[in-house]
Design a protein around this motif. Structure first.
Motif, mmCIF file in Angstrom:
data_model
loop_
_atom_site.group_PDB
_atom_site.id
_atom_site.type_symbol
_atom_site.label_atom_id
_atom_site.label_comp_id
_atom_site.label_asym_id
_atom_site.label_seq_id
_atom_site.Cartn_x
_atom_site.Cartn_y
_atom_site.Cartn_z
ATOM 1 N N ARG A 1 72.665 34.250 79.752
ATOM 2 C CA ARG A 1 71.357 33.745 80.148
ATOM 3 C C ARG A 1 70.296 34.833 80.093
ATOM 4 N N HIS A 2 70.638 36.031 80.567
ATOM 5 C CA HIS A 2 69.652 37.105 80.581
ATOM 6 C C HIS A 2 69.239 37.510 79.171
ATOM 7 N N SER A 3 70.161 37.452 78.204
ATOM 8 C CA SER A 3 69.806 37.816 76.839
ATOM 9 C C SER A 3 68.715 36.906 76.289
ATOM 10 N N PHE A 4 68.779 35.658 76.658
ATOM 11 C CA PHE A 4 67.774 34.704 76.193
ATOM 12 C C PHE A 4 66.472 34.865 76.975
ATOM 13 N N GLU A 5 66.596 34.983 78.292
ATOM 14 C CA GLU A 5 65.398 35.073 79.128
ATOM 15 C C GLU A 5 64.643 36.380 78.911
ATOM 16 N N ASN A 6 65.364 37.491 78.983
ATOM 17 C CA ASN A 6 64.717 38.802 78.984
ATOM 18 C C ASN A 6 64.574 39.393 77.586
ATOM 19 N N ALA A 7 65.687 39.447 76.842
ATOM 20 C CA ALA A 7 65.649 40.140 75.561
ATOM 21 C C ALA A 7 64.928 39.332 74.481
ATOM 22 N N LEU A 8 65.235 38.052 74.380
ATOM 23 C CA LEU A 8 64.624 37.252 73.328
ATOM 24 C C LEU A 8 63.202 36.812 73.674
ATOM 25 N N LEU A 9 63.024 36.273 74.867
ATOM 26 C CA LEU A 9 61.703 35.759 75.250
ATOM 27 C C LEU A 9 60.861 36.789 75.979
ATOM 28 N N GLY A 10 61.459 37.889 76.426
ATOM 29 C CA GLY A 10 60.696 38.928 77.103
ATOM 30 C C GLY A 10 60.185 38.540 78.472
ATOM 31 N N LEU A 11 60.927 37.689 79.172
ATOM 32 C CA LEU A 11 60.479 37.224 80.482
ATOM 33 C C LEU A 11 60.753 38.278 81.545
ATOM 34 N N SER A 12 59.867 38.391 82.506
ATOM 35 C CA SER A 12 60.059 39.316 83.623
ATOM 36 C C SER A 12 60.333 38.572 84.924
ATOM 37 N N GLY A 13 60.289 37.269 84.888
ATOM 38 C CA GLY A 13 60.553 36.443 86.064
ATOM 39 C C GLY A 13 61.240 35.166 85.653
ATOM 40 N N PRO A 14 61.418 34.239 86.575
ATOM 41 C CA PRO A 14 62.049 32.962 86.243
ATOM 42 C C PRO A 14 61.283 32.232 85.151
ATOM 43 N N PRO A 15 61.980 31.546 84.237
ATOM 44 C CA PRO A 15 61.293 30.850 83.149
ATOM 45 C C PRO A 15 60.510 29.642 83.650
ATOM 46 N N THR A 16 59.417 29.366 82.976
ATOM 47 C CA THR A 16 58.676 28.134 83.226
ATOM 48 C C THR A 16 59.469 26.974 82.632
ATOM 49 N N PRO A 17 59.135 25.740 82.950
ATOM 50 C CA PRO A 17 59.836 24.604 82.329
ATOM 51 C C PRO A 17 59.806 24.660 80.802
ATOM 52 N N ASP A 18 58.679 25.064 80.229
ATOM 53 C CA ASP A 18 58.592 25.147 78.768
ATOM 54 C C ASP A 18 59.495 26.258 78.229
ATOM 55 N N GLU A 19 59.547 27.387 78.939
ATOM 56 C CA GLU A 19 60.403 28.491 78.501
ATOM 57 C C GLU A 19 61.878 28.130 78.634
ATOM 58 N N ALA A 20 62.227 27.428 79.704
ATOM 59 C CA ALA A 20 63.604 26.975 79.862
ATOM 60 C C ALA A 20 63.993 26.013 78.745
ATOM 61 N N GLU A 21 63.058 25.163 78.367
ATOM 62 C CA GLU A 21 63.321 24.227 77.275
ATOM 63 C C GLU A 21 63.496 24.971 75.954
ATOM 64 N N ALA A 22 62.752 26.069 75.767
ATOM 65 C CA ALA A 22 62.903 26.871 74.552
ATOM 66 C C ALA A 22 64.297 27.487 74.481
ATOM 67 N N ILE A 23 64.825 27.925 75.620
ATOM 68 C CA ILE A 23 66.177 28.489 75.643
ATOM 69 C C ILE A 23 67.203 27.403 75.335
ATOM 70 N N ARG A 24 67.022 26.225 75.902
ATOM 71 C CA ARG A 24 67.934 25.103 75.599
ATOM 72 C C ARG A 24 67.917 24.790 74.106
ATOM 73 N N HIS A 25 66.720 24.849 73.525
ATOM 74 C CA HIS A 25 66.605 24.581 72.094
ATOM 75 C C HIS A 25 67.368 25.623 71.277
ATOM 76 N N MET A 26 67.274 26.900 71.662
ATOM 77 C CA MET A 26 67.994 27.946 70.941
ATOM 78 C C MET A 26 69.503 27.747 71.052
ATOM 79 N N LYS A 27 69.967 27.325 72.220
ATOM 80 C CA LYS A 27 71.408 27.105 72.385
ATOM 81 C C LYS A 27 71.862 25.891 71.572
ATOM 82 N N THR A 28 71.014 24.890 71.495
ATOM 83 C CA THR A 28 71.333 23.747 70.640
ATOM 84 C C THR A 28 71.402 24.178 69.182
ATOM 85 N N LEU A 29 70.524 25.108 68.794
ATOM 86 C CA LEU A 29 70.519 25.608 67.427
ATOM 87 C C LEU A 29 71.813 26.367 67.116
#
Length: 322
Positions: A20-48
């Motif tokens: 989870r951290h690789s997607f949140e921090n390394a790929l998206l560069g997040l410094s805090g909890p993801p927004t709903p849109d950011e969480a959806e982007a991570i779900r999309h990457m996992k679906t990919l």
């Protein structure tokens, strides 16, 4: 150790995207909890990533032992689809991706384990035998409780063991992490496995950081099956996300009795997803590259097995009576 042992697993080749951290921090560069849109982007990457896995199956990859490892936070949609399609599923037990195993209040696994009923329940632990004993004892106790729960519910346990260097160990090697991996980590892995086993931690499969020497793989496999644990096996992780190192470790581990496959993650999907995020690849191109990488890993493993079988057969012919 339970006297009721399940049958050994013959092969296991997991495409792992439970992080989870690789997607949140390394790929998206997040410094805090993801927004709903950011969480959806991570779900999309996992679906990919799952799309890349399914492409590999359609291109002729055998189903026996092939599967995916996902989390219960961003991977629920993928897990649901995998079950519908009859894909071997492993899921992380933890409710989130914290540094220490956190299974929630009053439960040994997250509710997603009961909901999806995966073939394997996975947990991750960082355990260095020379780390603080209080920390190691706490981690061992939690994993022993998880072992009891999984055994009581007839579930297979997949334990990811990471053995990071302590500061003192690194300093003794001049800060050289490559020396640590080659000179110290293999023996520490065996010690960690032994201590965890003595503390009541009994995985069916050990997920281990890759090792690049035959003798180290042999020692690890022997420890996994020590004390009547003949059903227990090992698979390797991509410890360093580069193909040169991974190829070497796959070729070393594949012929070793007790090593039955791998759980590979970042090496297979990091660069395609990064290129997609930077708009250098389309989603279809990224999925195709993930497919190619998964097939490449399987080919390397199977080539190493075939080479080992041929060498063994040649040796038997040499010693056979005329």
């Amino acid at each position: 150790m339970s006297t009721l042992q399940p049958a050994p697993v013959p092969h296991l080749y997991l495409l792992a995207f439970d992080e989870r951290h690789s997607f949140e921090n390394a790929l998206l560069g997040l410094s805090g909890p993801p927004t709903p849109d950011e969480a959806e982007a991570i779900r999309h990457m996992k679906t990919l990533i799952y799309t890349g896995f399914r492409l590999a199956l359609r291109r002729g990859v055998k189903h026996d032992g092939t599967g995916i490892l996902v989390d219960g936070q961003y991977g629920n949609n993928v897990a649901r689809q995998a079950l519908e399609e009859g894909i071997l599923l492993a899921m992380a037990a933890e409710k989130n991706g914290q540094e220490e195993l956190d299974l929630g209040e009053g439960a040994c696994v997250g509710p997603h384990i009961e909901t999806f009923d995966p073939a394997f329940t996975q947990a991750r632990v960082r355990y260095n035998p020379e780390d603080e004993q209080e920390i190691n004892a706490r981690r061992t106790e939690r994993l022993a409780l998880l072992t009891e729960w999984l055994q009581a519910h007839g579930r297979r346990f997949l334990l990811e063991l990471r053995v990071p260097a302590t500061q003192a160990q690194l300093e003794a090697l001049g800060g050289d992490e490559d020396r640590y991996d080659h000179e110290l980590r293999p023996s520490l892995v065996v010690r960690a496995m032994s201590e965890l086993q003595a503390g009541g931690v009994e995985p069916d499969i050990w997920m281990l950081e890759s090792l690049d020497r035959t003798e180290d793989c042999l020692r690890v496999a022997l420890q996994a099956r020590e004390g009547g644990r003949e059903h227990v096996s090992c698979i390797i992780l991509d410890h360093h996300a580069d193909w040169e190192g991974l190829e070497r470790c796959l070729r070393v581990a594949a012929p070793i009795p007790g090593f039955i496959g791998f759980a590979l993650g970042r090496t297979l999907w990091w660069e395609p997803l990064q290129a997609l995020h930077q708009r250098q690849l389309t989603a279809a191109e990224a999925a195709q590259r993930i497919c190619d990488n998964y097939q490449r890993a399987l080919l390397l493993w199977n080539e190493a097995l075939l080479r080992s079988d041929c060498q063994r057969s040649a040796m038997q012919q040499e010693v056979a009576p005329s």
